[in-house]
Scaffold this motif. Structure first.
Motif, short mmCIF file in Angstrom:
data_model
loop_
_atom_site.label_atom_id
_atom_site.label_comp_id
_atom_site.label_asym_id
_atom_site.label_seq_id
_atom_site.Cartn_x
_atom_site.Cartn_y
_atom_site.Cartn_z
N GLU A 1 66.37 23.77 47.58
CA GLU A 1 65.88 22.87 46.54
C GLU A 1 64.57 23.39 45.96
OE1 GLU A 1 65.62 18.31 46.84
OE2 GLU A 1 63.58 18.99 47.29
N LEU B 1 61.44 21.91 43.53
CA LEU B 1 60.88 20.68 43.01
C LEU B 1 59.88 21.00 41.89
CD1 LEU B 1 60.54 17.59 43.19
CD2 LEU B 1 58.78 17.99 44.92
N ARG C 1 64.34 17.76 40.63
CA ARG C 1 64.76 18.56 41.79
C ARG C 1 65.99 19.37 41.40
NH1 ARG C 1 62.53 16.65 46.71
NH2 ARG C 1 61.28 14.75 46.39
#
Length: 340
Positions: free
Chosen positions: A17, A19, A58
């Motif tokens: 991920e 962000l 995200r």
């Protein structure tokens, strides 16, 4: 607030991920698009998952796709900071260029392209819109149009060959680098008989010139185009009308050059006068000349390729910027053509 205001917080627990935080929530709304359709387009093309919460986005996916998505989102956000809207084509262009398109410096005057090139930006300013190349081939082509006095753009339909050439011509005209814009095409019948069309010669020829009128209308106000045509500072005419002329301080475009004969091509190329730029565009797969008549574009490519002051720029189906199906249609036809 500049692009540096975008921040990437420390890595979260999920190693798949990325962000991102965006400081201006109003711009973030425009970045996401109505019903998050801009994010959906990026998800589809880059094969990632994008989740939005507050002023954070995200991105889930493999590391390369996440890096590409981050670059695209940042470039689009910077575009919004300069006051420019985002359309589907702009998103597609940023994805193709890996997010390197960036935002425009709105203080750069029209015509001062070399300063933009030095800053790493390839873009064309006209009276109505800012035109940004959407592929690497388009970027190289635009650079050649500004740097070379004679340039060829060769490739399939929908790759922006003529559109970008006309945009550069308008930019150089409003910047005072040329006094006239001259746009020409061979009036060759694509399966239809010119003589059966109603009206006088202008009425018969104008339908063949319509794509050139359309391109001009994208870059200059309609009333200004009409006035400039009336003053003959913009000319749109069939190739045959170029014979015997010397085209000085003009930006000259020959469109659909694959339908010019060898003699017509030689005639046109030798019209180049002092202080002029000339662009030849064509698609070798769409020759409408009678059987046995050779294309002047093919001969020019073969004879002139060794001259260093002439630029040859090539496009493929990967550079098509129309509907995505157009690229697939071109590939299908090319795959079925034994001559390819």
């Amino acid at each position: 607030m500049g692009i540096d205001a975008l921040s990437t917080p420390p890595k979260t627990e999920d190693s798949n991920e990325t962000l991102l935080e965006f400081p201006d929530n109003r711009l973030l709304i425009d970045l996401c698009g109505q019903f998050d359709r801009n994010l959906a387009q990026i998800e589809h093309q880059l094969e990632v998952q994008i989740l939005r919460r507050g002023n954070q986005i995200r991105v889930h996916g493999d590391s390369l796709a996440r890096a590409q998505t981050q670059a695209v989102l940042q470039a689009l956000y910077q575009r919004l900071e300069t006051g420019r809207a985002i359309e589907a084509g702009d998103i597609d262009g940023e994805i193709r260029l890996g997010g390197s398109g960036g935002g425009a410096d709105e203080q750069t005057p029209a015509g001062d392209q070399m300063e933009l090139f030095k800053a790493g930006k390839i873009e064309i300013k006209t009276r109505k819109k800012l035109v940004v190349p959407r592929t690497e081939a388009q970027s190289a082509y635009v650079r050649a149009l500004f740097e070379k006095e004679l340039a060829f753009g060769i490739g399939p339909a929908g790759t922006g060959k003529t559109y970008l050439a006309v945009a550069v011509g308008v930019n150089m005209f409003i910047g005072g680098h040329v006094d006239r814009i001259i746009l020409s095409r061979p009036a060759v019948e694509a399966g239809e008989k010119l003589g059966y069309l109603p009206g006088d010669m202008k009425d018969k020829v104008d339908p063949y010139m319509q794509p050139l009128y359309d391109a001009l209308g994208d870059f200059l106000p309609g009333k200004q185009v009409a006035k400039l045509i009336e003053e003959k500072r913009i000319e749109i005419a069939p190739l045959a009308f170029m014979r015997g002329r010397t085209l000085s301080r003009a930006f000259v475009v020959l469109d659909e050059a694959q339908n010019a004969t060898t003699m017509q091509m030689k005639m046109f190329l030798t019209r180049l006068g002092e202080g002029s730029r000339m662009v030849i565009t064509g698609d070798r797969s769409q020759v409408d000349l009678p059987r046995g008549v050779f294309s002047g574009l093919h001969d020019a490519e073969k004879l002139l390729k060794g001259i260093g002051d002439i630029s040859f720029n090539y496009f493929t189906s990967k550079d098509v910027v129309r509907h995505p199906l157009v690229a697939k249609i071109i590939d299908a036809y090319d795959g079925a053509d034994p001559a390819k």
